[in-house]
Design an enzyme around this catalytic site. Structure first.
Site, PDB file in Angstrom:
ATOM      1  N   HIS A 117       0.841  -1.204   0.000  1.00 31.68           N
ATOM      2  CA  HIS A 117       0.000   0.000   0.000  1.00 31.68           C
ATOM      3  C   HIS A 117       0.868   1.243   0.000  1.00 31.68           C
ATOM      4  O   HIS A 117       1.903   1.320   0.668  1.00 31.68           O
ATOM      5  CB  HIS A 117      -1.032  -0.009   1.132  1.00 31.68           C
ATOM      6  CG  HIS A 117      -0.543   0.299   2.511  1.00 31.68           C
ATOM      7  ND1 HIS A 117      -0.412   1.575   2.989  1.00 31.68           N
ATOM      8  CD2 HIS A 117      -0.195  -0.509   3.539  1.00 31.68           C
ATOM      9  CE1 HIS A 117      -0.003   1.543   4.245  1.00 31.68           C
ATOM     10  NE2 HIS A 117       0.148   0.278   4.607  1.00 31.68           N
ATOM     11  N   ASP A 129       5.586   2.726   7.242  1.00 22.14           N
ATOM     12  CA  ASP A 129       4.235   2.223   6.920  1.00 22.14           C
ATOM     13  C   ASP A 129       3.579   3.140   5.886  1.00 22.14           C
ATOM     14  O   ASP A 129       2.942   4.118   6.247  1.00 22.14           O
ATOM     15  CB  ASP A 129       3.390   2.159   8.188  1.00 22.14           C
ATOM     16  CG  ASP A 129       2.002   1.588   7.936  1.00 22.14           C
ATOM     17  OD1 ASP A 129       1.765   1.020   6.864  1.00 22.14           O
ATOM     18  OD2 ASP A 129       1.147   1.733   8.848  1.00 22.14           O
ATOM     19  N   GLU A 163      -5.414   1.930   1.951  1.00 16.85           N
ATOM     20  CA  GLU A 163      -5.287   0.783   2.867  1.00 16.85           C
ATOM     21  C   GLU A 163      -5.618   1.215   4.278  1.00 16.85           C
ATOM     22  O   GLU A 163      -6.273   0.510   5.027  1.00 16.85           O
ATOM     23  CB  GLU A 163      -3.860   0.209   2.799  1.00 16.85           C
ATOM     24  CG  GLU A 163      -3.686  -1.131   3.540  1.00 16.85           C
ATOM     25  CD  GLU A 163      -3.274  -1.007   4.997  1.00 16.85           C
ATOM     26  OE1 GLU A 163      -3.163  -2.036   5.673  1.00 16.85           O
ATOM     27  OE2 GLU A 163      -3.072   0.122   5.489  1.00 16.85           O
ATOM     28  N   GLU A 164      -5.139   2.423   4.613  1.00 19.60           N
ATOM     29  CA  GLU A 164      -5.285   2.902   5.997  1.00 19.60           C
ATOM     30  C   GLU A 164      -6.738   3.229   6.356  1.00 19.60           C
ATOM     31  O   GLU A 164      -7.054   3.455   7.512  1.00 19.60           O
ATOM     32  CB  GLU A 164      -4.387   4.130   6.222  1.00 19.60           C
ATOM     33  CG  GLU A 164      -2.886   3.855   6.019  1.00 19.60           C
ATOM     34  CD  GLU A 164      -2.252   2.994   7.104  1.00 19.60           C
ATOM     35  OE1 GLU A 164      -2.975   2.539   8.008  1.00 19.60           O
ATOM     36  OE2 GLU A 164      -1.024   2.777   7.028  1.00 19.60           O
ATOM     37  N   ASP A 192       3.989  -4.997   3.572  1.00 21.17           N
ATOM     38  CA  ASP A 192       3.480  -3.872   4.350  1.00 21.17           C
ATOM     39  C   ASP A 192       4.341  -3.741   5.609  1.00 21.17           C
ATOM     40  O   ASP A 192       4.148  -4.486   6.565  1.00 21.17           O
ATOM     41  CB  ASP A 192       2.002  -4.123   4.705  1.00 21.17           C
ATOM     42  CG  ASP A 192       1.357  -2.922   5.381  1.00 21.17           C
ATOM     43  OD1 ASP A 192       2.046  -1.912   5.609  1.00 21.17           O
ATOM     44  OD2 ASP A 192       0.152  -3.011   5.689  1.00 21.17           O
ATOM     45  N   HIS A 284       2.141   4.893  12.725  1.00 23.66           N
ATOM     46  CA  HIS A 284       0.980   5.775  12.546  1.00 23.66           C
ATOM     47  C   HIS A 284       1.151   7.135  13.217  1.00 23.66           C
ATOM     48  O   HIS A 284       0.173   7.788  13.566  1.00 23.66           O
ATOM     49  CB  HIS A 284      -0.321   5.098  13.011  1.00 23.66           C
ATOM     50  CG  HIS A 284      -0.795   4.054  12.039  1.00 23.66           C
ATOM     51  ND1 HIS A 284      -1.957   3.331  12.199  1.00 23.66           N
ATOM     52  CD2 HIS A 284      -0.236   3.598  10.887  1.00 23.66           C
ATOM     53  CE1 HIS A 284      -2.102   2.498  11.167  1.00 23.66           C
ATOM     54  NE2 HIS A 284      -1.069   2.629  10.379  1.00 23.66           N
TER      55      HIS A 284
HETATM   56  N1  DPN Z   1      -0.748  -1.559   7.836  1.00 28.05           N
HETATM   57  C1  DPN Z   1      -0.581  -1.741   9.272  1.00 28.05           C
HETATM   58  C2  DPN Z   1      -1.851  -2.183   9.872  1.00 28.05           C
HETATM   59  O1  DPN Z   1      -2.633  -2.758   9.165  1.00 28.05           O
HETATM   60  O2  DPN Z   1      -2.086  -1.909  11.040  1.00 28.05           O
HETATM   61  C3  DPN Z   1       0.568  -2.612   9.647  1.00 28.05           C
HETATM   62  C4  DPN Z   1       0.425  -4.058   9.581  1.00 28.05           C
HETATM   63  C5  DPN Z   1       0.742  -4.773   8.450  1.00 28.05           C
HETATM   64  C6  DPN Z   1       0.005  -4.735  10.690  1.00 28.05           C
HETATM   65  C7  DPN Z   1       0.657  -6.141   8.413  1.00 28.05           C
HETATM   66  C8  DPN Z   1      -0.105  -6.100  10.665  1.00 28.05           C
HETATM   67  C9  DPN Z   1       0.229  -6.789   9.516  1.00 28.05           C
HETATM   68 ZN    ZN Z   2       0.492  -0.493   6.499  1.00 30.33          ZN
END
Ligand code: DPN
Ligand code: ZN
Length: 318
Positions: A117, A129, A163-164, A192, A284
């Site tokens: 993402h 991230d 994605e977020e 990710d 984040h």
């Molecule tokens: N993209 C972040 C999330 O979904 O919170 C980081 C993440 C990636 C967390 C993959 C867990 C697994």
């Molecule tokens: Zn992420």
């Protein structure tokens, strides 16, 4: 995406479509996967940081820094001979963008996909991230071009939007694909977070996912084994963009260097870093900047991405 739990993927889909063939170990020995230049990956991260700096401090969905990120990655791919397309969708009243890139050639009925993402949260520039996975995948795409790779299977990479906001872009991509196109996708690899400052070396557990694939898990582990870095498996559940592919019955795998979770004493012994501290204390947050990257972790993960893609796509030995 957000830290909120996502509805678990229907367990009934377990193992559907999870049969995948990849070359055997002896064939792997002849793999000519390149050593990815971490300096090049870091240069891409610097570019993402500059884009955020010039656009209000972030690269979030619906903000100009996101579209600028798409335009920049697309220009690099186009110049390298990838066939790109930008697919739009709407989320929270704003236009979102997925960037899809196809490497010409290979068996069109046998598609290997990889994705990352490209959006950040609105709180910061999102360099770990997920500038890290986005930049690593971009550099692997450029390496495919430099090698003028002729893999057996067709390669397609995706940089996902929103994605977020809840895996919106990748879900839109999978859900709007015709079922005949979906059935051509034989594997999806997700990247990710690959440069966490207090890094872990997690490989998505085949057994912990609805369509986790042992062959993909092994392909992702193999580079780390060769360089003597121990990995652990992790069940990332529905927390990133592999989730929509898994729901569609597509075998999935991925790498993850850790987010808000805490490194144990045992993990600090085997991986170095700080025990009882977060893998990424800037997860984040506004401090997820270029300073929030462990270059060794970024380097190893980027090499492992290349290795797995070369192997799973059936790239010939040189
Ligand atoms: N993209 C972040 C999330 O979904 O919170 C980081 C993440 C990636 C967390 C993959 C867990 C697994
Ligand atoms: Zn992420």
């Amino acid at each position: 995406m957000a830290r909120k739990a996502i509805a678990p993927i229907a367990a009934g889909l377990a193992l559907v479509g999870a049969v995948l063939t990849v070359p055997t170990a002896s064939a792997a020995q002849a793999l000519a996967a390149p050593d990815i230049s971490v300096a090049n990956v870091q240069a891409h991260l610097n570019q993402f940081q500059t884009i955020a700096n010039n656009n209000g401090g972030n690269r979030a969905h619906g903000r100009p820094g996101y579209k600028a990120s798409v335009d920049w990655v697309k220009s690099k791919l186009d110049a390298a001979g990838w066939t790109t397309s930008v697919k739009t969708f709407t989320s929270s009243g704003a236009t979102g963008y997925n960037l899809i890139a196809d490497w010409p050639g290979g068996d069109a009925n046998n598609v290997v996909m990889a994705g990352a993402h490209l959006d950040s949260v609105s709180a910061g520039p999102g360099i770990n991230d997920n500038g890290s996975g986005s930049a690593g995948l971009l550099e692997v795409a450029l390496a495919v071009s430099r090698a003028q790779l002729k893999p057996t299977k067709h390669l397609r990479f995706g940089w996902w939007g929103a994605e977020e906001l809840g895996l919106v872009g990748s879900t839109n991509y999978v859900n709007t694909l015709a079922s005949t196109e979906k059935s051509k996708i034989k594997a999806y690899l997700n990247f990710d977070m690959t440069g966490s400052p207090n890094p872990a070396y997690f490989v998505y557990a085949a057994s912990g996912q609805p369509t986790g694939s042992a062959a993909l898990q092994q392909a992702l582990e193999e580079h780390f084994t060769r360089i003597g870095v121990p990995t652990e498996t992790t069940s990332v559940g529905g927390r990133s963009d592999h989730a929509a592919f898994a729901r569609a019955g597509i075998p999935i795998g991925g790498l993850f260097s850790g987010a808000e979770g805490t490194k144990t004493a045992a993990q600090a012994r085997k991986w170095g870093g700080t025990a009882n501290a977060a893998f990424d204390p800037c997860y984040h947050r506004s401090c997820d900047r270029t300073t929030n990257i462990n270059a060794t972790a970024l380097d190893r993960h980027s090499d492992a991405i290349a290795y797995a893609i070369w192997k799973v796509a059936g790239a010939p030995a040189r």
